[in-house]
Write a protein that holds these residues in place. Structure first.
Motif, PDB file in Angstrom:
ATOM      1  N   LYS A 103       5.732 -29.828 -13.663  1.00 33.61           N
ATOM      2  CA  LYS A 103       6.114 -28.524 -13.722  1.00 33.61           C
ATOM      3  C   LYS A 103       7.354 -28.410 -13.900  1.00 33.61           C
ATOM      4  O   LYS A 103       8.495 -29.278 -13.489  1.00 33.61           O
ATOM      5  CB  LYS A 103       5.404 -27.875 -12.709  1.00 33.61           C
ATOM      6  CG  LYS A 103       3.833 -27.764 -12.503  1.00 33.61           C
ATOM      7  CD  LYS A 103       3.270 -26.900 -11.375  1.00 33.61           C
ATOM      8  CE  LYS A 103       1.956 -26.944 -10.999  1.00 33.61           C
ATOM      9  NZ  LYS A 103       1.304 -26.285 -10.037  1.00 33.61           N
ATOM     10  N   CYS A 104       7.879 -27.014 -14.260  1.00 32.71           N
ATOM     11  CA  CYS A 104       9.168 -26.686 -14.234  1.00 32.71           C
ATOM     12  C   CYS A 104       9.899 -27.055 -12.737  1.00 32.71           C
ATOM     13  O   CYS A 104       9.193 -26.515 -12.018  1.00 32.71           O
ATOM     14  CB  CYS A 104       9.336 -25.112 -14.762  1.00 32.71           C
ATOM     15  SG  CYS A 104      10.928 -24.786 -14.918  1.00 32.71           S
ATOM     16  N   SER A 105      11.241 -27.419 -12.947  1.00 31.27           N
ATOM     17  CA  SER A 105      11.782 -27.753 -11.810  1.00 31.27           C
ATOM     18  C   SER A 105      13.384 -27.773 -11.789  1.00 31.27           C
ATOM     19  O   SER A 105      13.818 -27.689 -13.268  1.00 31.27           O
ATOM     20  CB  SER A 105      11.397 -29.113 -11.220  1.00 31.27           C
ATOM     21  OG  SER A 105      11.753 -30.151 -12.279  1.00 31.27           O
ATOM     22  N   ALA A 106      14.296 -27.638 -10.866  1.00 33.91           N
ATOM     23  CA  ALA A 106      15.345 -27.512 -10.969  1.00 33.91           C
ATOM     24  C   ALA A 106      16.179 -28.450  -9.831  1.00 33.91           C
ATOM     25  O   ALA A 106      15.590 -28.791  -8.815  1.00 33.91           O
ATOM     26  CB  ALA A 106      15.940 -26.065 -10.434  1.00 33.91           C
ATOM     27  N   VAL A 107      17.296 -29.138 -10.451  1.00 26.58           N
ATOM     28  CA  VAL A 107      18.001 -29.895  -9.304  1.00 26.58           C
ATOM     29  C   VAL A 107      18.339 -29.012  -8.153  1.00 26.58           C
ATOM     30  O   VAL A 107      18.863 -28.194  -8.091  1.00 26.58           O
ATOM     31  CB  VAL A 107      19.322 -30.401 -10.078  1.00 26.58           C
ATOM     32  CG1 VAL A 107      20.057 -31.394  -9.013  1.00 26.58           C
ATOM     33  CG2 VAL A 107      18.839 -31.311 -11.427  1.00 26.58           C
ATOM     34  N   SER A 108      18.074 -29.854  -6.921  1.00 19.96           N
ATOM     35  CA  SER A 108      18.072 -29.115  -5.673  1.00 19.96           C
ATOM     36  C   SER A 108      18.770 -30.112  -4.500  1.00 19.96           C
ATOM     37  O   SER A 108      18.583 -31.295  -4.835  1.00 19.96           O
ATOM     38  CB  SER A 108      16.903 -28.618  -5.226  1.00 19.96           C
ATOM     39  OG  SER A 108      16.404 -27.875  -6.251  1.00 19.96           O
ATOM     40  N   ILE A 109      19.553 -29.559  -3.905  1.00 22.25           N
ATOM     41  CA  ILE A 109      20.014 -30.322  -2.498  1.00 22.25           C
ATOM     42  C   ILE A 109      18.787 -30.585  -1.645  1.00 22.25           C
ATOM     43  O   ILE A 109      18.073 -29.619  -1.176  1.00 22.25           O
ATOM     44  CB  ILE A 109      21.070 -29.296  -1.717  1.00 22.25           C
ATOM     45  CG1 ILE A 109      22.210 -28.990  -2.903  1.00 22.25           C
ATOM     46  CG2 ILE A 109      21.679 -30.235  -0.603  1.00 22.25           C
ATOM     47  CD1 ILE A 109      23.259 -28.049  -2.080  1.00 22.25           C
ATOM     48  N   ASN A 110      18.730 -31.973  -1.459  1.00 23.53           N
ATOM     49  CA  ASN A 110      17.680 -32.384  -0.629  1.00 23.53           C
ATOM     50  C   ASN A 110      17.931 -32.648   0.772  1.00 23.53           C
ATOM     51  O   ASN A 110      18.209 -33.525   1.274  1.00 23.53           O
ATOM     52  CB  ASN A 110      16.931 -33.501  -1.253  1.00 23.53           C
ATOM     53  CG  ASN A 110      15.599 -34.002  -0.710  1.00 23.53           C
ATOM     54  OD1 ASN A 110      14.971 -33.004   0.340  1.00 23.53           O
ATOM     55  ND2 ASN A 110      15.155 -35.200  -0.700  1.00 23.53           N
ATOM     56  N   ALA A 111      18.538 -31.509   1.515  1.00 22.70           N
ATOM     57  CA  ALA A 111      19.017 -31.759   2.833  1.00 22.70           C
ATOM     58  C   ALA A 111      18.041 -31.385   3.931  1.00 22.70           C
ATOM     59  O   ALA A 111      17.108 -30.698   3.821  1.00 22.70           O
ATOM     60  CB  ALA A 111      20.098 -30.702   3.060  1.00 22.70           C
ATOM     61  N   ASP A 112      17.734 -32.354   4.913  1.00 25.31           N
ATOM     62  CA  ASP A 112      17.121 -31.895   5.952  1.00 25.31           C
ATOM     63  C   ASP A 112      17.947 -31.880   7.159  1.00 25.31           C
ATOM     64  O   ASP A 112      19.133 -31.580   7.375  1.00 25.31           O
ATOM     65  CB  ASP A 112      16.026 -33.119   6.261  1.00 25.31           C
ATOM     66  CG  ASP A 112      16.659 -34.402   6.618  1.00 25.31           C
ATOM     67  OD1 ASP A 112      17.896 -34.530   6.745  1.00 25.31           O
ATOM     68  OD2 ASP A 112      15.970 -35.624   6.198  1.00 25.31           O
ATOM     69  N   ILE A 113      17.272 -31.818   8.514  1.00 20.78           N
ATOM     70  CA  ILE A 113      18.200 -31.428   9.952  1.00 20.78           C
ATOM     71  C   ILE A 113      19.111 -32.603   9.889  1.00 20.78           C
ATOM     72  O   ILE A 113      19.987 -32.402  10.760  1.00 20.78           O
ATOM     73  CB  ILE A 113      16.937 -31.188  10.993  1.00 20.78           C
ATOM     74  CG1 ILE A 113      16.173 -32.076  11.255  1.00 20.78           C
ATOM     75  CG2 ILE A 113      16.331 -29.868  10.399  1.00 20.78           C
ATOM     76  CD1 ILE A 113      15.406 -32.230  12.226  1.00 20.78           C
ATOM     77  N   THR A 114      18.855 -33.802   9.784  1.00 21.62           N
ATOM     78  CA  THR A 114      19.714 -34.981   9.936  1.00 21.62           C
ATOM     79  C   THR A 114      21.147 -34.683   8.950  1.00 21.62           C
ATOM     80  O   THR A 114      21.783 -35.455   9.044  1.00 21.62           O
ATOM     81  CB  THR A 114      18.980 -36.329   9.677  1.00 21.62           C
ATOM     82  OG1 THR A 114      18.750 -36.410   8.092  1.00 21.62           O
ATOM     83  CG2 THR A 114      17.808 -36.451  10.378  1.00 21.62           C
ATOM     84  N   SER A 115      21.030 -33.792   7.905  1.00 20.57           N
ATOM     85  CA  SER A 115      22.275 -33.705   6.997  1.00 20.57           C
ATOM     86  C   SER A 115      22.919 -32.650   7.765  1.00 20.57           C
ATOM     87  O   SER A 115      24.221 -32.525   6.964  1.00 20.57           O
ATOM     88  CB  SER A 115      21.456 -33.344   5.729  1.00 20.57           C
ATOM     89  OG  SER A 115      20.735 -34.114   5.082  1.00 20.57           O
ATOM     90  N   LEU A 116      22.400 -31.898   8.743  1.00 17.65           N
ATOM     91  CA  LEU A 116      23.403 -30.792   9.236  1.00 17.65           C
ATOM     92  C   LEU A 116      24.600 -31.404  10.020  1.00 17.65           C
ATOM     93  O   LEU A 116      24.391 -32.619  10.733  1.00 17.65           O
ATOM     94  CB  LEU A 116      22.549 -30.096   9.978  1.00 17.65           C
ATOM     95  CG  LEU A 116      21.561 -29.016   9.383  1.00 17.65           C
ATOM     96  CD1 LEU A 116      20.616 -28.237  10.246  1.00 17.65           C
ATOM     97  CD2 LEU A 116      22.118 -28.045   8.417  1.00 17.65           C
ATOM     98  N   THR A 117      25.669 -30.735   9.927  1.00 14.41           N
ATOM     99  CA  THR A 117      26.803 -31.010  10.687  1.00 14.41           C
ATOM    100  C   THR A 117      27.439 -29.548  11.254  1.00 14.41           C
ATOM    101  O   THR A 117      27.514 -28.707  10.488  1.00 14.41           O
ATOM    102  CB  THR A 117      27.821 -32.098  10.082  1.00 14.41           C
ATOM    103  OG1 THR A 117      28.875 -32.040  10.972  1.00 14.41           O
ATOM    104  CG2 THR A 117      28.427 -31.513   8.755  1.00 14.41           C
ATOM    105  N   LYS A 118      28.173 -29.587  12.261  1.00 12.63           N
ATOM    106  CA  LYS A 118      29.070 -28.399  12.841  1.00 12.63           C
ATOM    107  C   LYS A 118      30.257 -28.696  12.640  1.00 12.63           C
ATOM    108  O   LYS A 118      31.092 -27.854  13.316  1.00 12.63           O
ATOM    109  CB  LYS A 118      28.542 -28.049  14.195  1.00 12.63           C
ATOM    110  CG  LYS A 118      26.885 -27.816  14.328  1.00 12.63           C
ATOM    111  CD  LYS A 118      26.479 -27.229  15.653  1.00 12.63           C
ATOM    112  CE  LYS A 118      24.943 -26.872  15.501  1.00 12.63           C
ATOM    113  NZ  LYS A 118      24.732 -26.393  17.055  1.00 12.63           N
TER     114      LYS A 118
END
Length: 289
Positions: free
Chosen positions: A78-93
Motif C-alpha cells: 500500500k501507499c506509504s511514507a518514510v517515517s521516524i521509527n522511534a519507540d520509548i527506548t529512543s526517547l531522551t530528556k
C-alpha cells in the motif's frame, strides 16, 4: 490448638510490605511520567504532531522546503511514507525531550504531515535556502528541529555488523551531522530521460528516484519485509536498487516528494490521486450506460 481459615500463616507480613513497596514504586513512576503507557502516549503526542508542509508556487522543489517522501505502492504494497521509527527506548530528556540518534526509520501507511514524516531539503554544497534543487545535485534530508532533533537521513556500505534488520540489505537510519553518508541526489525515474533532465529543476509531487551519493543505491521500500512498530504494521526501508529484466528500477524505488496543496486542502499528491480516481469512476459509470 485449632487453626481457623482467617489465621495468617507464613511470611504474611513480608508479603504485605512487598505489595506496599510495589504500589509505592508504581505511584512514584506515575508521578514522574515513567510508566510505559505514559511514555508511549508522550511519544505519540509529540511525534504525531501536525507539521505544515511547503506550498510550492512554481511547482519545483527548493532548498528549505518541508516535504514528505511517499511511495505510491505496488501490487502487494500500500501507499506509504518514510517515517521516524522511534519507540520509548529512543526517547531522551537531555538537553530537552526528544528522540536520540541513531534512530531507525520505516515506511508507515499513515500518509499525514507530522513530525514523524516531515523532512527538510537541506543544502550540502552551499546553495542558498530558497534556490531550486536540480536533478543530480547533492542534498540532505533532515528531520524538523525540536522533538525530532534535526537528524539526517543516513546510509553507508553494508557490513555484517551494520545492515537492515529484516532484509540484511543496506541500512538507512537517522543520525547527527551532515557528512557524506547523508548525501542524496534525485534522478529521473525513466532511464531514457536522465541525460536530458540532468541539471534541470526537480518538480515537486512527481515520481523520482532518490539515490545515495556514497553507495549509488536507491532508496527503497520493501513489501515483503514487515515491521511491527509502535505505530502499527509498517514496511522496512533500505538503500537498494531493484531492477527488472529490462534493468529499469522497480516501484520499490519510486518516490514522490510531496508538498502541500496551495488551496489548503492537505497533500497535493493525495488530492490529485483522489481526483484521478473520481474521474476514472465517472468514466466507468458512463461507459456502462
Amino acid at each position: 490448638m485449632a487453626y481457623r481459615t482467617n489465621v495468617r500463616i507464613g511470611n504474611w507480613n513480608e508479603d504485605l510490605r512487598l505489595q506496599e513497596d510495589v504500589k509505592k514504586e508504581h505511584m512514584e513512576k506515575k508521578e514522574k511520567g515513567e510508566l510505559v503507557a505514559q511514555k508511549v502516549d508522550f511519544l505519540k503526542q509529540n511525534i504525531l504532531r501536525p507539521v505544515n508542509l511547503t506550498v510550492t508556487n512554481d511547482g519545483r522543489l527548493h532548498f528549505g522546503d518541508v516535504v514528505i517522501l511517499v511511495n505510491i505502492g505496488g501490487e502487494n504494497r500500500k501507499c506509504s511514507a518514510v517515517s521516524i521509527n522511534a519507540d520509548i527506548t529512543s526517547l531522551t530528556k537531555i538537553p530537552l525531550a526528544g528522540i536520540q540518534a541513531p534512530c531507525g526509520i520505516s515506511a508507515g501507511r499513515g500518509i499525514q504531515a507530522c513530525t514523524r514524516t516531515a523532512f527538510i531539503i537541506t543544502s550540502v554544497d552551499g546553495s542558498p535556502e530558497g534556490s531550486t534543487l536540480n536533478f543530480e545535485q547533492s542534498f540532505a534530508l533532515k528531520t524538523t528541529s525540536g522533538f525530532a532533533r534535526g537528524l539526517f537521513l543516513t546510509s553507508d556500505l553494508r557490513s555484517f555488523q551494520k545492515c537492515a534488520k529484516k532484509s540484511r540489505l543496506q541500512e538507512v537510519n537517522l543520525d547527527e551531522g551532515g557528512s557524506f553518508p547523508s548525501w542524496w541526489k534525485i534522478v529521473h525515474f525513466d532511464p531514457q530521460e536522465r541525460l536530458e533532465y540532468e541539471g534541470q529543476p526537480v518538480p515537486a509531487n512527481v515520481k523520482v528516484l532518490i539515490i545515495h551519493c556514497k553507495t549509488n543505491q536507491a532508496l527503497a521500500v520493501l513489501d515483503d519485509q514487515v515491521l511491527w512498530t509502535t505505530y502499527g504494521k509498517e514496511y522496512e526501508v533500505t538503500a537498494h536498487t531493484f531492477l527488472n529484466c529490462h534493468k529499469v528500477e522497480q516501484e520499490n524505488n519510486h518516490w514522490i516528494l510531496c508538498t502541500s496543496d496551495p488551496a489548503g486542502n492537505g497533500l497535493l499528491l493525495l488530492n490529485q490521486l483522489q481526483s484521478a480516481a473520481n474521474d476514472e469512476e465517472v468514466t466507468q459509470t458512463y461507459s456502462g450506460i
